[in-house]
Design a protein around this motif. Structure first.
Motif, PDB file in Angstrom:
ATOM      1  N   LEU A 259     -15.327  53.980  32.595  1.00 45.70           N
ATOM      2  CA  LEU A 259     -15.518  55.145  31.862  1.00 45.70           C
ATOM      3  C   LEU A 259     -14.285  55.680  32.379  1.00 45.70           C
ATOM      4  O   LEU A 259     -14.286  56.199  33.795  1.00 45.70           O
ATOM      5  N   GLY A 260     -14.301  56.861  32.030  1.00 45.02           N
ATOM      6  CA  GLY A 260     -12.544  57.588  32.550  1.00 45.02           C
ATOM      7  C   GLY A 260     -11.397  56.981  31.704  1.00 45.02           C
ATOM      8  O   GLY A 260     -10.442  57.867  32.275  1.00 45.02           O
ATOM      9  N   GLY A 261     -11.106  55.863  31.675  1.00 41.31           N
ATOM     10  CA  GLY A 261     -10.168  55.465  31.645  1.00 41.31           C
ATOM     11  C   GLY A 261      -9.021  55.501  30.339  1.00 41.31           C
ATOM     12  O   GLY A 261     -10.316  56.144  29.449  1.00 41.31           O
ATOM     13  N   ASP A 262      -8.414  55.570  30.542  1.00 46.20           N
ATOM     14  CA  ASP A 262      -7.161  55.200  28.726  1.00 46.20           C
ATOM     15  C   ASP A 262      -6.473  53.911  28.511  1.00 46.20           C
ATOM     16  O   ASP A 262      -5.637  53.897  29.484  1.00 46.20           O
ATOM     17  N   TRP A 263      -7.112  53.011  27.838  1.00 51.27           N
ATOM     18  CA  TRP A 263      -6.376  51.789  27.581  1.00 51.27           C
ATOM     19  C   TRP A 263      -4.747  52.202  27.187  1.00 51.27           C
ATOM     20  O   TRP A 263      -4.466  51.257  27.300  1.00 51.27           O
ATOM     21  N   ASP A 264      -4.689  53.233  26.323  1.00 50.62           N
ATOM     22  CA  ASP A 264      -2.837  53.766  26.855  1.00 50.62           C
ATOM     23  C   ASP A 264      -2.682  52.921  26.787  1.00 50.62           C
ATOM     24  O   ASP A 264      -1.688  52.654  27.266  1.00 50.62           O
ATOM     25  N   LEU A 265      -2.597  54.441  27.602  1.00 48.10           N
ATOM     26  CA  LEU A 265      -2.074  54.240  29.226  1.00 48.10           C
ATOM     27  C   LEU A 265      -1.976  54.433  30.118  1.00 48.10           C
ATOM     28  O   LEU A 265      -1.322  53.343  30.876  1.00 48.10           O
ATOM     29  N   LEU A 266      -2.866  53.653  29.955  1.00 54.81           N
ATOM     30  CA  LEU A 266      -2.960  51.993  31.483  1.00 54.81           C
ATOM     31  C   LEU A 266      -1.875  50.520  30.955  1.00 54.81           C
ATOM     32  O   LEU A 266      -0.928  50.451  32.007  1.00 54.81           O
ATOM     33  N   TRP A 267      -2.065  50.248  29.142  1.00 54.25           N
ATOM     34  CA  TRP A 267      -0.256  49.566  29.096  1.00 54.25           C
ATOM     35  C   TRP A 267       0.406  50.089  28.947  1.00 54.25           C
ATOM     36  O   TRP A 267       1.519  49.090  29.970  1.00 54.25           O
ATOM     37  N   ARG A 268       0.674  51.151  29.132  1.00 51.60           N
ATOM     38  CA  ARG A 268       2.483  51.983  29.403  1.00 51.60           C
ATOM     39  C   ARG A 268       2.605  51.148  30.404  1.00 51.60           C
ATOM     40  O   ARG A 268       3.919  51.483  31.073  1.00 51.60           O
ATOM     41  N   ASN A 269       1.919  52.307  31.733  1.00 47.12           N
ATOM     42  CA  ASN A 269       2.198  51.867  33.489  1.00 47.12           C
ATOM     43  C   ASN A 269       2.272  50.553  33.217  1.00 47.12           C
ATOM     44  O   ASN A 269       2.944  50.183  34.010  1.00 47.12           O
ATOM     45  N   ILE A 270       1.893  49.844  33.207  1.00 42.18           N
ATOM     46  CA  ILE A 270       1.805  48.413  33.184  1.00 42.18           C
ATOM     47  C   ILE A 270       3.253  47.987  32.414  1.00 42.18           C
ATOM     48  O   ILE A 270       3.765  46.183  33.312  1.00 42.18           O
ATOM     49  N   ASP A 271       3.584  48.558  31.553  1.00 43.69           N
ATOM     50  CA  ASP A 271       4.718  47.700  31.007  1.00 43.69           C
ATOM     51  C   ASP A 271       6.062  48.186  31.115  1.00 43.69           C
ATOM     52  O   ASP A 271       6.580  47.563  31.806  1.00 43.69           O
ATOM     53  N   TYR A 272       5.272  49.094  32.011  1.00 41.23           N
ATOM     54  CA  TYR A 272       7.125  49.871  33.005  1.00 41.23           C
ATOM     55  C   TYR A 272       7.016  49.232  34.170  1.00 41.23           C
ATOM     56  O   TYR A 272       7.934  48.721  34.626  1.00 41.23           O
ATOM     57  N   TYR A 273       5.647  48.467  35.175  1.00 41.12           N
ATOM     58  CA  TYR A 273       6.145  48.242  35.580  1.00 41.12           C
ATOM     59  C   TYR A 273       6.742  47.163  35.404  1.00 41.12           C
ATOM     60  O   TYR A 273       7.326  46.388  36.862  1.00 41.12           O
ATOM     61  N   TYR A 274       6.006  46.123  34.388  1.00 40.20           N
ATOM     62  CA  TYR A 274       6.215  44.885  34.171  1.00 40.20           C
ATOM     63  C   TYR A 274       8.100  45.021  34.425  1.00 40.20           C
ATOM     64  O   TYR A 274       8.599  44.332  34.731  1.00 40.20           O
ATOM     65  N   ALA A 275       8.969  45.232  33.546  1.00 36.62           N
ATOM     66  CA  ALA A 275       9.679  45.713  33.392  1.00 36.62           C
ATOM     67  C   ALA A 275      11.035  46.194  34.232  1.00 36.62           C
ATOM     68  O   ALA A 275      11.796  45.513  34.452  1.00 36.62           O
ATOM     69  N   THR A 276      10.541  46.487  34.949  1.00 32.77           N
ATOM     70  CA  THR A 276      11.374  46.953  36.796  1.00 32.77           C
ATOM     71  C   THR A 276      11.366  46.228  38.072  1.00 32.77           C
ATOM     72  O   THR A 276      11.491  45.947  38.725  1.00 32.77           O
ATOM     73  N   GLN A 277       9.877  45.358  37.825  1.00 33.95           N
ATOM     74  CA  GLN A 277       9.685  44.071  39.191  1.00 33.95           C
ATOM     75  C   GLN A 277       9.568  43.305  38.148  1.00 33.95           C
ATOM     76  O   GLN A 277       9.576  42.061  39.103  1.00 33.95           O
ATOM     77  N   VAL A 278       9.751  42.383  37.396  1.00 32.82           N
ATOM     78  CA  VAL A 278      10.258  41.000  36.290  1.00 32.82           C
ATOM     79  C   VAL A 278      10.628  40.527  36.907  1.00 32.82           C
ATOM     80  O   VAL A 278      10.665  39.109  36.957  1.00 32.82           O
ATOM     81  N   ASP A 279      12.362  40.497  37.918  1.00 31.00           N
ATOM     82  CA  ASP A 279      13.130  40.059  38.518  1.00 31.00           C
ATOM     83  C   ASP A 279      12.804  39.856  40.189  1.00 31.00           C
ATOM     84  O   ASP A 279      13.138  38.993  40.541  1.00 31.00           O
ATOM     85  N   ARG A 280      11.762  40.129  40.417  1.00 31.62           N
ATOM     86  CA  ARG A 280      11.389  41.195  41.737  1.00 31.62           C
ATOM     87  C   ARG A 280      10.706  39.688  42.222  1.00 31.62           C
ATOM     88  O   ARG A 280       9.541  39.609  41.294  1.00 31.62           O
ATOM     89  N   PRO A 281      10.149  39.191  43.166  1.00 38.02           N
ATOM     90  CA  PRO A 281       9.147  38.107  43.319  1.00 38.02           C
ATOM     91  C   PRO A 281       8.147  38.477  44.410  1.00 38.02           C
ATOM     92  O   PRO A 281       7.267  38.570  45.005  1.00 38.02           O
ATOM     93  N   THR A 282       7.418  39.521  43.411  1.00 36.81           N
ATOM     94  CA  THR A 282       5.414  40.508  43.585  1.00 36.81           C
ATOM     95  C   THR A 282       5.466  39.921  42.713  1.00 36.81           C
ATOM     96  O   THR A 282       5.343  39.086  41.529  1.00 36.81           O
TER      97      THR A 282
END
Length: 373
Positions: A259-282
């Motif tokens: 409750l209070g979440g935003d499905w579309d914003l959540l995945w935009r944030n995750i997509d950006y994180y993935y794009a910047t971190q995919v090559d790091r050993p995170t």
């Protein structure tokens, strides 16, 4: 002589022994590393070697003693002794997910040596802060309303505790590997306490002094926007693992349980994180608290992981819903599909046994007990 007293009420704080059936556990064959490399600090300054639901014993208070004194003290050694003797006396065998899933380390000569090597640490390798319950969401399984900011006195207390621990451990530059975990109590990017700490404490802005310092983040992902990630570039560049509570695989399920979440914003944030971190050993984990309102969407979440994040698959951690005091017993039993008496329990087991689900969880070393059948 130092003594730790654990009462039944401590183990039953969440009525875990009523919510989950006991498991057959032989501690003499297993080891747990946490009492030798991990400490957790809460807003009262109390220190534990594990989540206090899994091990409620307190080993000290950072407002009274230094981290070094606590970490080499008599109380923590009492807990360590129970790991070596196999009794696991202070552990909640009903609650610990590693005990329930039989994923503790085996007691081999190699693992015993590794643990003995850890006893030489003067401070723990991982320090977890569970300081601020502030959260932008009101998930029914966790709280009835979104948690407002801590009051001024609590904020001052939280910052005092964090700074005291950081000063104890990071007063001088060093190259020892350390992990700071934040914040297991609420939403870190909603916290006024952490915003100020990030802006002022050297360990978050000058990691050249501590080259092997890494950060572990707990978040629901909604406030982890591109703007926030860009603002805290140094922090995110040194994240070793991130845990994102998603709880659903489709929009409808998400809106029921977050409750209070935003499905579309959540995945935009995750997509950006993935794009910047995919090559790091995170390492990254998606958390799902399984309940009546979301269990049927789990296959869709796994499909999304495989379809959109194939280069770096997240670990998906599935755990049964618990009653944190937000529901009556009847309300809880209505949500708890993992309990055999629930009318949808068999359907829940079918979903969790689907090849796509079972194979993914097994591959990610997360094949947990799928229910107390």
């Amino acid at each position: 002589m130092e003594k730790i007293t654990i009462h039944d009420a401590d183990f039953g704080a969440l009525a875990y022994h009523k919510q989950l059936a006991p498991v057959d556990f032989h501690g003499a064959d297993h080891l747990c590393y946490l009492p030798f490399n991990y400490m957790e600090v809460n807003l009262q300054g109390q220190v534990h070697v594990c989540c206090p639901v899994w091990n409620p014993a307190t080993i000290g208070n950072v407002l009274e003693n230094t981290v070094q004194e606590i970490w080499q003290g008599a109380r923590v050694n009492l807990i360590r002794d129970t790991i070596f003797d196999g009794s696991f006396k202070y552990c909640n065998n009903f609650a610990c997910p590693d005990i329930r899933a039989n994923t503790l380390h085996r007691k081999t000569d190699h693992n015993v040596k590794r643990i003995h090597d850890l006893t030489h640490l003067t401070t723990p390798r991982t320090i977890a802060f569970v300081i601020d319950r502030s959260c932008n969401l009101a998930c029914p399984s966790c709280r009835r309303t979104a948690q407002t900011q801590l009051n001024v006195e609590q904020q001052q207390q939280g910052k005092k505790i964090i700074r005291r621990v950081l000063n104890d451990v990071f007063a001088q530059p060093h190259s020892e590997r350390k992990i700071l975990s934040m914040d297991g109590s609420g939403e870190i990017f909603s916290s006024q306490v952490w915003r100020e700490i990030f802006a002022t404490e050297p360990v978050f802005v000058d990691t050249d002094l501590w080259p092997n310092l890494h950060f572990s983040l707990k978040t629901n992902g909604v406030m982890m926007t591109e703007k926030i990630q860009r603002k805290h570039t140094t922090l995110f560049q040194h994240v070793s693992d991130i845990s994102i509570s998603i709880d659903a695989g489709d929009r409808d399920s998400y809106e029921r349980v977050r409750l209070g979440g935003d499905w579309d914003l959540l995945w935009r944030n995750i997509d950006y994180y993935y794009a910047t971190q995919v090559d790091r050993p995170t390492k990254w984990t998606w958390n799902v608290v399984v309940q009546k309102n979301n269990y049927q969407s789990i296959p869709e979440l796994i499909h999304r992981a495989q379809d959109r994040f194939a280069q770096k698959l997240p670990k998906i951690y599935i755990s049964p819903v618990l009653n944190w005091g937000t529901w009556s017993e009847a309300e809880y039993l209505d949500h708890a599909v993992h309990i055999p008496t629930h009318p949808e329990h068999e359907r829940y087991l079918e979903i969790m046994s689907l090849g796509q689900v079972r194979d993914y969880l097994a591959q990610q070393y997360q094949l947990r007990a799928l229910g107390d059948k």
